[in-house]
Write an enzyme that holds these catalytic residues in place. Sequence first.
Site, PDB file in Angstrom:
ATOM      1  N   GLN A   1     -14.106 -31.601  31.708  1.00 43.20           N
ATOM      2  CA  GLN A   1     -14.368 -31.509  33.145  1.00 43.20           C
ATOM      3  C   GLN A   1     -13.067 -31.214  33.884  1.00 43.20           C
ATOM      4  O   GLN A   1     -12.400 -32.117  34.375  1.00 43.20           O
ATOM      5  CB  GLN A   1     -14.966 -32.848  33.619  1.00 43.20           C
ATOM      6  CG  GLN A   1     -15.263 -32.929  35.073  1.00 43.20           C
ATOM      7  CD  GLN A   1     -16.668 -32.521  35.407  1.00 43.20           C
ATOM      8  OE1 GLN A   1     -17.577 -32.787  34.640  1.00 43.20           O
ATOM      9  NE2 GLN A   1     -16.842 -31.891  36.526  1.00 43.20           N
ATOM     10  N   PHE A   2     -12.697 -29.930  33.976  1.00 40.22           N
ATOM     11  CA  PHE A   2     -11.424 -29.578  34.624  1.00 40.22           C
ATOM     12  C   PHE A   2     -11.411 -29.951  36.096  1.00 40.22           C
ATOM     13  O   PHE A   2     -10.348 -30.176  36.678  1.00 40.22           O
ATOM     14  CB  PHE A   2     -11.091 -28.097  34.432  1.00 40.22           C
ATOM     15  CG  PHE A   2     -11.800 -27.169  35.366  1.00 40.22           C
ATOM     16  CD1 PHE A   2     -11.197 -26.783  36.560  1.00 40.22           C
ATOM     17  CD2 PHE A   2     -13.059 -26.678  35.062  1.00 40.22           C
ATOM     18  CE1 PHE A   2     -11.842 -25.916  37.430  1.00 40.22           C
ATOM     19  CE2 PHE A   2     -13.705 -25.825  35.920  1.00 40.22           C
ATOM     20  CZ  PHE A   2     -13.098 -25.438  37.116  1.00 40.22           C
ATOM     21  N   THR A   3     -12.576 -30.071  36.722  1.00 38.22           N
ATOM     22  CA  THR A   3     -12.625 -30.364  38.155  1.00 38.22           C
ATOM     23  C   THR A   3     -12.141 -31.775  38.488  1.00 38.22           C
ATOM     24  O   THR A   3     -11.925 -32.084  39.663  1.00 38.22           O
ATOM     25  CB  THR A   3     -14.039 -30.145  38.737  1.00 38.22           C
ATOM     26  OG1 THR A   3     -14.968 -30.996  38.064  1.00 38.22           O
ATOM     27  CG2 THR A   3     -14.459 -28.689  38.591  1.00 38.22           C
TER      28      THR A   3
END
Length: 147
Positions: free
Chosen positions: A78-80
Amino acid sequence: MKVVVQRAKDATVSVEGSIVGSIDYGLMLLVGVTHSDTVEDVKYIADKIANLRIFEDEDEKMNLSLLDVKGQILSVSQFTLYGDCRKGRRPNFMDAAKPEHAKEVYELFNQKLRSKGLTVSTGQFGAMMDVKFTNVGPVTLIVDSKD
């Protein structure tokens, strides 16, 4: 490294309508990687998550770890999680690691969890995913190797 840890009754992750990972009981993990994450960050986070006492014992107190309850993990990249929302209305993702580094760290993290005897299912790195789960409690924590 930053991980959102959610106690789950069940969890699935799908890509283009097909389930690519699922668990029956344990932890739903949303995993974020930043540029400076190292093997030491991976070891710290994996050990912390495997041993967090967030499952209830017979007295309904959070005294048991994932290892104690023989739970499973669904790990989703989950890069966000490294989105910075302080300025403007659009998040800035400059703190998120580049895909090559993020994938390497994410895969190492999952391997480290497996080496502790845990069953780890994953999403598909870099794909648009649909995640469904039932949060028990609810219990949601953020574990950050930099804090």
